[in-house]
Scaffold this motif. Sequence first.
Motif, short mmCIF file in Angstrom:
data_model
loop_
_atom_site.label_atom_id
_atom_site.label_comp_id
_atom_site.label_asym_id
_atom_site.label_seq_id
_atom_site.Cartn_x
_atom_site.Cartn_y
_atom_site.Cartn_z
N ALA A 97 4.52 -24.77 2.89
CA ALA A 97 4.80 -26.21 3.04
C ALA A 97 3.82 -27.02 2.20
CB ALA A 97 4.72 -26.62 4.51
N GLY A 98 2.56 -26.60 2.21
CA GLY A 98 1.54 -27.30 1.42
C GLY A 98 1.87 -27.32 -0.06
N LYS A 99 2.53 -26.28 -0.53
CA LYS A 99 2.91 -26.21 -1.94
C LYS A 99 3.93 -27.29 -2.31
CE LYS A 99 0.92 -22.29 -3.54
NZ LYS A 99 0.62 -21.88 -4.92
N ILE A 100 4.68 -27.73 -1.31
CA ILE A 100 5.63 -28.83 -1.55
C ILE A 100 4.91 -30.17 -1.46
CG2 ILE A 100 7.60 -30.05 -0.50
CD1 ILE A 100 8.74 -27.28 0.20
N LEU A 101 3.94 -30.26 -0.54
CA LEU A 101 3.27 -31.54 -0.30
C LEU A 101 2.21 -31.85 -1.36
CD1 LEU A 101 2.81 -31.23 3.57
CD2 LEU A 101 4.65 -32.38 2.33
N ASN A 102 1.55 -30.82 -1.86
CA ASN A 102 0.45 -31.06 -2.80
C ASN A 102 0.85 -31.90 -4.02
OD1 ASN A 102 -1.34 -29.71 -1.19
ND2 ASN A 102 -1.23 -27.78 -2.33
N PRO A 103 1.93 -31.52 -4.71
CA PRO A 103 2.28 -32.29 -5.90
C PRO A 103 2.60 -33.75 -5.60
CG PRO A 103 3.55 -30.23 -5.77
CD PRO A 103 2.85 -30.39 -4.47
N ILE A 104 3.04 -34.04 -4.38
CA ILE A 104 3.33 -35.44 -4.01
C ILE A 104 2.04 -36.16 -3.68
CG2 ILE A 104 4.74 -36.88 -2.46
CD1 ILE A 104 6.13 -34.19 -1.61
N GLY A 105 1.01 -35.40 -3.40
CA GLY A 105 -0.28 -36.02 -3.07
C GLY A 105 -0.52 -36.16 -1.57
N ILE A 106 0.26 -35.45 -0.78
CA ILE A 106 0.08 -35.51 0.68
C ILE A 106 -0.97 -34.48 1.09
CG2 ILE A 106 1.17 -35.14 2.92
CD1 ILE A 106 3.78 -36.15 1.76
N LYS A 107 -1.95 -34.93 1.86
CA LYS A 107 -3.07 -34.08 2.25
C LYS A 107 -3.24 -34.18 3.76
CE LYS A 107 -7.73 -33.23 0.44
NZ LYS A 107 -8.31 -33.17 1.79
N VAL A 108 -3.39 -33.05 4.41
CA VAL A 108 -3.48 -33.00 5.87
C VAL A 108 -4.83 -32.42 6.28
CG1 VAL A 108 -2.46 -32.07 7.99
CG2 VAL A 108 -0.98 -32.69 6.06
N ASP A 109 -5.58 -33.16 7.09
CA ASP A 109 -6.89 -32.69 7.54
C ASP A 109 -7.06 -32.91 9.03
OD1 ASP A 109 -8.53 -31.75 5.22
OD2 ASP A 109 -7.92 -33.72 4.45
N ALA A 110 -7.50 -31.85 9.71
CA ALA A 110 -7.74 -31.96 11.15
C ALA A 110 -9.21 -31.72 11.44
CB ALA A 110 -6.88 -30.94 11.90
N PHE A 111 -9.68 -32.36 12.50
CA PHE A 111 -11.10 -32.21 12.87
C PHE A 111 -11.26 -32.51 14.35
CE2 PHE A 111 -10.19 -36.28 10.88
CZ PHE A 111 -10.63 -37.20 11.81
N THR A 112 -12.43 -32.15 14.87
CA THR A 112 -12.69 -32.29 16.30
C THR A 112 -13.28 -33.67 16.59
OG1 THR A 112 -13.20 -29.94 16.36
CG2 THR A 112 -13.95 -31.26 18.23
N VAL A 113 -12.66 -34.42 17.49
CA VAL A 113 -13.25 -35.71 17.87
C VAL A 113 -13.85 -35.66 19.27
CG1 VAL A 113 -11.89 -37.14 16.31
CG2 VAL A 113 -11.00 -36.60 18.59
N GLU A 114 -13.55 -34.62 20.01
CA GLU A 114 -14.13 -34.47 21.34
C GLU A 114 -14.08 -33.00 21.72
OE1 GLU A 114 -12.91 -37.48 24.27
OE2 GLU A 114 -13.14 -35.95 25.82
N LEU A 115 -15.13 -32.53 22.40
CA LEU A 115 -15.16 -31.13 22.85
C LEU A 115 -16.01 -31.07 24.11
CD1 LEU A 115 -15.52 -27.98 20.60
CD2 LEU A 115 -16.52 -28.10 22.88
N GLY A 116 -15.46 -30.52 25.15
CA GLY A 116 -16.19 -30.43 26.42
C GLY A 116 -16.63 -31.80 26.91
N GLY A 117 -15.87 -32.83 26.61
CA GLY A 117 -16.22 -34.18 27.05
C GLY A 117 -17.17 -34.90 26.11
#
Lengths: 352, 352, 352, 352
Positions: free
Chosen positions: C141-161
């Motif tokens: 899926a990323g191979k389709i999104l990359n040329p369009i310039g779509i970038k997906v990033d996930a990260f932790t905003v909370e852990l164990g409260g």
Amino acid sequence: MAGNSFGTLFKVTTYGESHGKGIGAVIDGCPSGISLSSEDFDAEMSRRRPGIGAFDTPRREEDRVEILSGVFEGLTTGASISLFVPNKDARSKSYEILKRLFRPGHADYTYFKKYGHFDFHGAGRYSARETAARVAAGVVAGKILNPIGIKVDAFTVELGGIRVDSIDMDKIKDSPLYCPDQKAGKRMMEALGKAKEEGDSLGGIVEIRVAGCPPGLGEPVFDKLDADIAKAVMSMGAVKGVEIGAGFEASRLKGSENNDPITPEGFRTNRAGGILGGISNGDEIIIRAAVKPIPSIGMEQDTIDREGRASRISMTGRFDVCAIPRVIPVLEAMVKLTLADHYLRFQAMKIN
Amino acid sequence: MAGNSFGTLFKVTTYGESHGKGIGAVIDGCPSGISLSSEDFDAEMSRRRPGIGAFDTPRREEDRVEILSGVFEGLTTGASISLFVPNKDARSKSYEILKRLFRPGHADYTYFKKYGHFDFHGAGRYSARETAARVAAGVVAGKILNPIGIKVDAFTVELGGIRVDSIDMDKIKDSPLYCPDQKAGKRMMEALGKAKEEGDSLGGIVEIRVAGCPPGLGEPVFDKLDADIAKAVMSMGAVKGVEIGAGFEASRLKGSENNDPITPEGFRTNRAGGILGGISNGDEIIIRAAVKPIPSIGMEQDTIDREGRASRISMTGRFDVCAIPRVIPVLEAMVKLTLADHYLRFQAMKIN
Amino acid sequence: MAGNSFGTLFKVTTYGESHGKGIGAVIDGCPSGISLSSEDFDAEMSRRRPGIGAFDTPRREEDRVEILSGVFEGLTTGASISLFVPNKDARSKSYEILKRLFRPGHADYTYFKKYGHFDFHGAGRYSARETAARVAAGVVAGKILNPIGIKVDAFTVELGGIRVDSIDMDKIKDSPLYCPDQKAGKRMMEALGKAKEEGDSLGGIVEIRVAGCPPGLGEPVFDKLDADIAKAVMSMGAVKGVEIGAGFEASRLKGSENNDPITPEGFRTNRAGGILGGISNGDEIIIRAAVKPIPSIGMEQDTIDREGRASRISMTGRFDVCAIPRVIPVLEAMVKLTLADHYLRFQAMKIN
Amino acid sequence: MAGNSFGTLFKVTTYGESHGKGIGAVIDGCPSGISLSSEDFDAEMSRRRPGIGAFDTPRREEDRVEILSGVFEGLTTGASISLFVPNKDARSKSYEILKRLFRPGHADYTYFKKYGHFDFHGAGRYSARETAARVAAGVVAGKILNPIGIKVDAFTVELGGIRVDSIDMDKIKDSPLYCPDQKAGKRMMEALGKAKEEGDSLGGIVEIRVAGCPPGLGEPVFDKLDADIAKAVMSMGAVKGVEIGAGFEASRLKGSENNDPITPEGFRTNRAGGILGGISNGDEIIIRAAVKPIPSIGMEQDTIDREGRASRISMTGRFDVCAIPRVIPVLEAMVKLTLADHYLRFQAMKIN
């Protein structure tokens, strides 16, 4: 999963019975910006209505299509398009016999077995009236195909065993039977007259030709263009066979006879019928459908009642002698729906 | 939406090319608790492999199906079932010519047009090898149909223009051509021998019969049982026509001849081919498929190269003379997939 | 209709159990001409594998993706792409207890109820291992999104409260917890250490941001972009909540606070999270997922056996303390699958 | 593939705009033999209509559902069911401003970007009126769920930041806000009054509870019951977040706190919200939806016109202050549609 939807991207869902409030189609997947008005449907809808001379039922609804949604200021908006065709002429009286007896050749028996009961007023969902929704949807499909230059034409190549000797496409529009051979058409009319006298009915073979289809439509390995066309055509209750290009005749040819030689100017012959490996090759697409004789006949037939007891049935009232003239615009519509859907599918994969 | 999936509830997705690592099928929608082992596939897989006497390619893969998922302790778990058939015999050398030339009657041209390039090693996705995945999936479908008592049998009714005079189902298993008429089968073999000498190929007509199908399968108005069967059968690259029951012959009958009279003991005749209004009527389902002659022939043919220049091509190597023996188990598989899917669809609506 | 497929045009079907031969994904609907090799998967696959310091299971498979089909000479062919990840480390011994007892918080009970039996070797189909197939498909899926310039990033905003105070995207790649706040990350690690000592586990909240998404993706009224993202994210076993933009906080704002003012330079704020009326608005798409604590814990818990008798269970062996680090690449993959599918859907309707 | 269909076996396709001829739903996949009449819809339809005291728009359509097809003599026939709700009160005058300006928080901007133009009369397809079709379809879904004993109830747990202290289900029906805590409900009403004065709007949180759901519904790994519910709920324009069971709070619990202990009498707690591994576990299903404040407010806001020039907009006319009362019956309907679909899917696989 019931089966009232057709198509995947250009998706049509139909509803309606012959003697309810009306029939309709909802199209989900029509691109925005296409001009569409109620008048656009008139010509095709009137083709589907009964009416060849003395040979068909005198019931004559004015089938006007109402656009209930999806169009704003004359253009499609991209929202689902709802098309509705009110029923005008609901005569339930003549169908009283259906409460008791299964008509041979009709779906009375199988609907009863499947659904536990059935709408005996004019055959309910399996009435030919259902096809009005197909024709309406086909008009919208045509709006997608026209700008690309795709043109779909169906005509009669055989009726009551009488086959055309020649095909002159210009003759079709003048013939009540959509027959491209004037002489054969005349003999077909005579055969219809004779069958009518006998209280019997006739079938025939319809050929559908698609001109202007670009190469590349069709999605192997299961949604091949010919596979989806076969389903579209066979989804008509009256159709018992379908073939592409040389069709059944191809099974009698040798490889050296059946292969279409390729030349710099294109394919020298078109036995493939415009489709190779399930993908359109740019040539004319050729389809033939075998249409069975109408099962409603005046002659008395053996049947059973709902309790399984032997009985006799003879259909009174006026019935068509042959389904072909009414089936032809529907077959065109079904092929258009298939092509519009495959065009959008083709389009979806063109990301580069 | 590409077309590598078949079915809606019993859904099969296939993949694989003739000269890659293998071909496979993933089945999503098989109920749990059904016994399934690798050995269950052996008989059907070996039927699909080439090998009638002198008339077909000597390539002889051992097609063993590996179950990669979905089975635990010999029973299906309800999870997706992954079936894999490794390719054992990858000979790319003999296909070098395909880098340059389009073979008449093959999908080289349309794949090139649609996808921009194509896998010239053994025809890639449109190789007949793809059908091994269909047969494997068909075995699982059979596991659903067997307990209900549904049985699917296909046989040859015509080959090279030679038609059977009689149908003796017991003869089929002894015939390399699945021919139910011993005398006709012998003449068919002679015709095959002659075609082989000429470097040519032959086609024919296969009949598929479904016994034991209960009434009620099929989902009007578009997913009629005959419509979905037509699609299933026409999704085979070699098939150019399909008919149900009397089929094209029905178009030449009168209504009084074509209607099957209903009696307390059942339908007196079966011109409908077991399907009325798109729903099975409990009678035997009868399907016929027109199989074209194999396009790979030794005789020289006109074609073009990728740049559109005129050329001549003659296929060397060993090719089958007729696809029918290999197509028969695949056609059975496709009909089984259709019926298993419709059985689950039927089942879903039985809520009371 | 079982649920092992995701997407409509870019359609992924997965299979495989934790302790069978392997897991896999078949992608039907990938356009042709995209470069793809086995190496393309390595980075993402290794991110999904367990391994943050002392806090997770030491099981360490080399997850190499084999491309079984759909690629020729380094480019996708338009055919279905089969990806396979062999299982290398099948230890069934430690799961013997599962033959008898249902683990609290796991799907043992519901699988048993639904399918009649279940694959107790490592949780079968509902093992976290299943998500390896999602990550593999996400790479395509990323191979389709990359040329369009779509970038997906996930990260932790909370852990164990413990919640992050600030978000510095550059910090993410250096953090074993994908934490964008170094200080908070340190406290999260301490909390994990403490939970591990107690034989307990922790949950947290992951934020996923999509940059570069053009306006227009999403198909009202049901397949809205946020609706399909919600399904994608919630299809992870560990996720119990999902929100878009201001999310639950939006429910506490007034209209005047929540509406994003529109200016000639774009939206002044982004409480909508990049989606309006189910369609991307060109702004950053912001998604948050609530990840529950891992149910496998060392502490003893009440449960029942298959016969319904009260029992106690304590999981031995080594388990992850928190799912978040392994879930993050899977969440990214799920969002990529959703976007690639919607991009093709968007593309299909661009006929003019 | 546009997104106006919901469900797979119990499939609903909707259409219609706020100021066209009406809105409607076609249901394909409703089993036969279920009693259904126009009156069955009245109660639910009137719940969806605006009308809590002084706080909502005075527009007051009589929403009567017409059954256009699929019912015969009071029973469903198994054919597609067409439901139509005529628009009675089409006032386009007050929306003239929409021809020029994009309203902040509305989908004006994204529809314009996606479809090239938009139906500015009352927001076209993204008008809240669209949800009338969902409620109508939900009534039919309810007819499938009722006999099984599945009951769906939604109520307000927070509004304008005011949270309920207790939940007394008996209080819901007496509260214009569907509030199960009389005191909190009173404060919510006061908050609404204040917001109205300020020309502002409020959001809140709705909880939906499903009682009587048998174990086994849900199709891993993608069509998990919670995943499909999340999509159903998030497909409402006003919803920005959804959670199951403990939801976001689960992310702050330890495994030992979040796991529901299993006892011979059932689950001791219900933090899972009735779903484990995507399959219903027989416990009450608990869902919460975050509803944003209505974007139409009297206060002046920054926006741009179609040419991208800065402008100011203030909505005149009368608008609802809070969407919750009208959203509640729609959320119930969406959950019912999801459950009816999953019940049929469950049913399809029960072949033994």
